[in-house]
Design a protein around this motif. Sequence first.
Motif, PDB file in Angstrom:
ATOM      1  N   TYR A 131       3.065   2.805   2.398  1.00  0.00           N
ATOM      2  CA  TYR A 131       1.768   2.750   3.082  1.00  0.00           C
ATOM      3  C   TYR A 131       0.711   2.116   2.181  1.00  0.00           C
ATOM      4  N   MET A 132       0.689   2.521   0.915  1.00  0.00           N
ATOM      5  CA  MET A 132      -0.293   1.982  -0.028  1.00  0.00           C
ATOM      6  C   MET A 132      -0.075   0.489  -0.255  1.00  0.00           C
ATOM      7  N   LYS A 134       1.134  -1.626   1.946  1.00  0.00           N
ATOM      8  CA  LYS A 134       0.631  -2.314   3.129  1.00  0.00           C
ATOM      9  C   LYS A 134      -0.895  -2.309   3.149  1.00  0.00           C
ATOM     10  N   THR A 135      -1.499  -1.233   2.672  1.00  0.00           N
ATOM     11  CA  THR A 135      -2.964  -1.185   2.581  1.00  0.00           C
ATOM     12  C   THR A 135      -3.463  -2.300   1.673  1.00  0.00           C
ATOM     13  N   HIS A 136      -2.755  -2.501   0.579  1.00  0.00           N
ATOM     14  CA  HIS A 136      -3.126  -3.576  -0.351  1.00  0.00           C
ATOM     15  C   HIS A 136      -2.965  -4.945   0.301  1.00  0.00           C
ATOM     16  N   ASN A 139      -5.478  -4.973   3.756  1.00  0.00           N
ATOM     17  CA  ASN A 139      -6.919  -4.785   3.581  1.00  0.00           C
ATOM     18  C   ASN A 139      -7.419  -5.089   2.171  1.00  0.00           C
ATOM     19  N   LYS A 143      -4.104  -0.885  -5.464  1.00  0.00           N
ATOM     20  CA  LYS A 143      -3.239   0.293  -5.454  1.00  0.00           C
ATOM     21  C   LYS A 143      -3.723   1.360  -6.427  1.00  0.00           C
ATOM     22  N   GLN A 149      -7.925   3.774  -0.923  1.00  0.00           N
ATOM     23  CA  GLN A 149      -6.564   3.986  -0.437  1.00  0.00           C
ATOM     24  C   GLN A 149      -6.519   5.206   0.483  1.00  0.00           C
ATOM     25  N   ASN A 152      -8.021   4.490   3.928  1.00  0.00           N
ATOM     26  CA  ASN A 152      -7.034   3.783   4.747  1.00  0.00           C
ATOM     27  C   ASN A 152      -5.972   4.735   5.270  1.00  0.00           C
ATOM     28  N   TYR A 153      -5.521   5.622   4.402  1.00  0.00           N
ATOM     29  CA  TYR A 153      -4.458   6.553   4.772  1.00  0.00           C
ATOM     30  C   TYR A 153      -4.913   7.471   5.906  1.00  0.00           C
ATOM     31  N   TRP A 157      -5.181   1.387   9.048  1.00  0.00           N
ATOM     32  CA  TRP A 157      -5.633   0.084   8.563  1.00  0.00           C
ATOM     33  C   TRP A 157      -6.724  -0.504   9.452  1.00  0.00           C
ATOM     34  N   TYR A 160     -10.032   1.528   9.107  1.00  0.00           N
ATOM     35  CA  TYR A 160     -10.725   1.209   7.862  1.00  0.00           C
ATOM     36  C   TYR A 160     -11.468  -0.115   7.984  1.00  0.00           C
TER      37      TYR A 160
END
Length: 207
Positions: A131-132, A134-136, A139, A143, A149, A152-153, A157, A160
Motif C-alpha cells: 500500500y505504501m 502504491k501511495t508513493h 501520490n 515512504k 502515508q 493516504n492509508y 489514494w 487524499y
Amino acid sequence: MKIKKLLMPVFFVATLLLAGCSTPPPQNSSNICDIFKEHRSWYRAAANTRDTWGVPIHVPMSMMFQESSFRHNARPPMRYFLGFIPYGRASSAYGYSQAKNETWADYQRETNRRFASRSNFADAMDFMGWYMDKTHRLNGVSKWDAYNQYLNYHEGWGGYRRGSYRDKAWLIAVARRVDDRAQMYATQLASCERELQRGWFRRLIGF
C-alpha cells in the motif's frame, strides 16, 4: 466406531493447539526493540517487507499500532440501532492492518498471494508495504513520510488527492501521533537492530 472414539481426543487436542496459535499483542508496544525481542518472527517479517517494498520498518509498524494495537483479530466496533439492536460494523476492516475486503482483494490479486491472511502478521505487514509503495507511486508521498502515508492509508489514494482529510481535525491529530511514534520507533530500532539481525545460535553463544 472404535477408531472414531480413539481419534476424538486427537481432534480435541489439535483444536486446542490451533486456538492457542494466535500471537498475543506485545507487552510493551511503546518500544519497537521490546516488540521484536518478544516476537522475533515479526522482525524478520518487517525486514522482508522493507527489502521487498523499500519501506522503512518504523513507518508501517507505527501505522499498524494505530490501526490495530497489534491485535490479529481487530475490527471496527459493532453499530447498534436504538442503542441495543446490532446492525453491522462500520466497515469490513479486519486484522493487524485493518485492511478492508476490497483493498485486501486488490492486494491478493496484484501480488498473486491468494492465501494471504489479514490475521497473519507477515501477510499484513507485506500488505502495508504494498500500500505504501502504491501511495508513493500514485501520490508521490515519500515512504519515510509517516504523516502523509497514514493520511493516504486512512482516506484512500483518491480521497487524499481530493484533500478529504483537511476538514477532519481529529484525523490530522491521529496522523501526527503516527508520525511521532514512527520517529520514536526509528530511534529505538537504531539501538537494537544489529542484535535483532543475529541468528538464534549467535545469540545463544553470545557472539
